[in-house]
Motif scaffolding. Sequence first.
Motif: not given
Length: 525
Positions: A306-328
């Motif tokens: 309900k709050l964040v989205k998970l984005l996966h990148f290379d080298e095992g890096i996972t970034v969570g961003v707030w939904r609606g604003t795309w702020i990390i």
Amino acid sequence: MAAGRGQFFLSLMQGLQQVRPGGCADPGKKPDLTHPAGARVKTSLTPLHLSGRAVMCENPKPSLLPRPRPPLLPLPPPSLPPPSTSLCAYTPSVPYSHENYIDRLPPEIVLKILSYLDADSLFCISFVNRQLHKLANDNAIWYELYVNEIANKKWRPRLAILSDDTSSVQDVPPGFWKRLIFRELGCPKDTIWRKELGHINPYTGMPAQVKQILGGQRVNWEITLSLRGGQELVFKQDHTFFSDSSVTVCWNSGLWPRVRQVSTLQLHGVIRPFKGAATNKPQWRSLISKTVVSRQEKWKFLATDKLVKLLHFDEGITVGVWRGTWIIAFVMANLHFHKLVERSLLGSPSCPYRPSEVSPLYHGVSDPDCGLRGYTVFIVLHNSVRRIMRRRYFPVLGLTDNIGKGFVHFRPKYEHTPVLGRISFPWTAEGLQGEIKNCCMMTLTMLDEDQRPFWCVSSTVILLLSNSNHEQFVLPYSDVEGRVRMNFVWMPDMQQYFLIGLQIRVSVEKLNKHFGKEFFSPLGH
């Protein structure tokens, strides 16, 4: 009463204009024929009360004409700060003194003051002048620093040079202890921790003391976000979780930008300063990975709540961003133990550590089955706070009759393995907490016949539904070197997942490079 006060102040102002301070009327001035009171003034010694004291004015000749008006004298300038200077910042000027007060102190007092400094500050202050250079290189101060730093490293063996007798401290040449402490503690010394890395855990196939070595070397991890405008933001780690064969590092505090504003994300291993040292000084940084975030084709959407989205990148890096604003909201990195100590210490700020090439295991061997038997697979499912499942498979054989699309198929023996608890991905950011379901981290270690690391994976994965009855699930992973597919079944009665199958495919190109022989063509038979 109000009229009386007004008349008094009017008379006082007129008296100040007519009488000089400490004198009388000026005879050279043209007399003023008018008088405010409308009456003529008698000539006599008249006391005038001015500023709380009486002033006597004597007229030598009586005259009925009023006294002449004296010229107004300019008031002295007030002693106030300049208009552009605030009252709080105004300080009176103090004459500059060329006297050096440190020279007047006894050397014993200066040495006592210098004894409270750390090694970095003591080294910098030695360049001020000749006196401080001589005192800052005193062997007694550096000996105390050396003893304290060695005592803090409890996992290291205590050196025989340390003793309770300090009488021989000054017998060594000047700067001996200074050079010794910078040689021992100023940079990572790999002769000690390389021996510790030689102790291998027989169950995982990884070094058994990775956590202790990283703690003894004071290693932390930082991420540097390079924005498109050229600005760089550095974030220090907030939480670490050591699993069986990897460490999960979390960054969830600070002012984060939008993910679309980030150009690159760099992960560095940083050596913390000594205890008591200043933290705003340059520290050793070793580049572990560099991820290009600006290329959106590198983004891999995993899951959301309900709050964040998970984005996966290379080298095992996972970034969570707030939904609606795309702020990390947070950043997580899953780092495999394989060469982690070397990557965190031996790299440079701009270039990562590159391990030396290992000679092929079966170079020139004509046996067609070499390199396809005796593998070991150790796999762990976990998140940032707990372990979900772990399993070790041995032996794992490669199937030569299932070569297709440039991959060799490895299939371990099937055994049902229970999963501890739910498969989830908990997160914390800005005082908020959440949990993303059917998502976790996977750490896979594949060892060859000689028990050398062959393929190491540490990544965030997602559990997908396999059929329509909501009981069978699949957890996939793929990259250029291989593919993993884990099959799960959900038991409603026990409210638990069970691992019922594991399939591993490794690229033929990786096999040929590792073993130094041509197994099959990457295009198939």
